[in-house]
Design an enzyme around this catalytic site. Sequence first.
Site, short mmCIF file in Angstrom:
data_model
loop_
_atom_site.label_atom_id
_atom_site.label_comp_id
_atom_site.label_asym_id
_atom_site.label_seq_id
_atom_site.Cartn_x
_atom_site.Cartn_y
_atom_site.Cartn_z
N THR A 142 29.21 37.87 58.85
CA THR A 142 29.60 37.06 59.81
C THR A 142 28.72 35.76 58.94
OG1 THR A 142 28.08 36.57 61.32
CG2 THR A 142 30.11 38.00 62.04
N ASP A 143 27.82 36.02 58.09
CA ASP A 143 26.65 34.26 58.45
C ASP A 143 27.55 34.18 56.62
OD1 ASP A 143 27.24 36.93 55.94
OD2 ASP A 143 24.55 36.39 56.00
N SER B 147 13.14 40.52 50.42
CA SER B 147 13.14 39.40 49.26
C SER B 147 13.20 37.74 50.20
CB SER B 147 14.40 39.94 48.63
OG SER B 147 15.92 39.54 49.26
N SER C 193 0.79 42.11 43.06
CA SER C 193 1.63 42.64 44.42
C SER C 193 1.07 44.19 45.08
CB SER C 193 3.23 43.30 44.41
OG SER C 193 3.25 43.46 45.52
N GLY D 179 17.51 47.33 54.37
CA GLY D 179 17.68 46.15 54.08
C GLY D 179 17.11 44.66 55.56
N ASP E 71 19.47 35.28 56.86
CA ASP E 71 17.42 36.26 56.45
C ASP E 71 16.46 35.46 55.82
OD1 ASP E 71 19.53 38.77 56.04
OD2 ASP E 71 18.79 39.08 53.83
#
Length: 393
Positions: A38-39, A131, A70, A127, A175
């Site tokens: 929906t975003d 990121s 990292s 998911g 996100d």
Amino acid sequence: MPQITELKREFASRFGGSEQDVRVFHAPGRVNLIGEHTDYNGGAVFPAALTFGTTLLIRPRSDRSLGLASTNFPLSHEVELDGLAFKDEDDWMNYPKGVAWELEQRGIRLSRGYDLLYHGEIPNGAGLSSSASIEVVTAFALLTMEGKPTDTVEIAVWSQHAENEFVGVKCGIMDQFAVANGKKDHAIHLDCDTLKYELVPFQSGDYKLVIGNTNKRRGLVDSKYNERRAQCEQAVRDLRKAFPELTLLGQLTLAQYEENEKLIADETVRRRARHVVEEIDRVKRSIQVLQQNDLAAFGQLMNASHDSLRDLYEVTGAELDAMVDAARQVPGVLGSRMTGAGFGGCTISLVHKDSVERFVSEVGEKYEAATGLHPDFYVCDIGDGVREWKEEA
């Protein structure tokens, strides 16, 4: 949070020098409780920040380079701040590079370079927004080090823009927004069109959020994501016969859509649009039932969300469906659904605390039997958004 002392030692071994000037920042991962796909349609979403995420250790340098390393990936090197460009071979480092580039586009030129060490606790490719977590913690840390304001709504928008324009991934805002603005024991009701949001208490009582990682590589996501976006845009064009000003499906109520659905010529496009409009309505109903502390009703809405993503939007796939089917058979589970873009990644289930052990055992066994893949499970708490880590006094 990981052991900061150990990470500081690791920082010194990677970059040399003293640990004295090293500052530590943390941004969470996120899970979307309901409101999927929906975003980018300008609709409502209902994500929450998690207690695990990305820790960043940072220290100023005397030149104008970023030293990037990292604990999760072997690749590390130095990049010049002037003339930043996306490079495939830089892999994960394109995310912090993109944030530095974005700040420059916004008129915030870094006064110096920095050494940055990232430690991620988010399973890569699950998911859960690794990121976005990297982007938001980088932006927050660089702005803090430069003595600039750290408006977390702006940071979310800038991080999304960096991912869209520098990295080239056309993600929505959810996100980065959840990672930047999360609050412990609250979910975020976010209107992705206006960026108006409210923090909604999530009182789970005797129930736990359990994330199930299918460990299915999400190879179809990019192509299918772009296809679904194009289908939603087609639906908007068809519906303009009734709503000439319409730019996003999220601008319609469910009643308006149902009255005009027949204007969408293609039956597949119609199903995609129906999912989006009904899913936005489910977000609104979720907030109402949670305000009444009706977790059973929320669980039913989670189930309806997954069924719609499976049947109307067609983004689940055999692995996610197998995990959700197994989850719903366990006593004490109020609801279970896929979360994220789909075609792999994770499920989110609302499970009574007394059933968690049985859930992990039975769902894991049935899922592995159905797919041949071994899943991972995380029992989650809802945590805070991006912040600087301070040692206890």
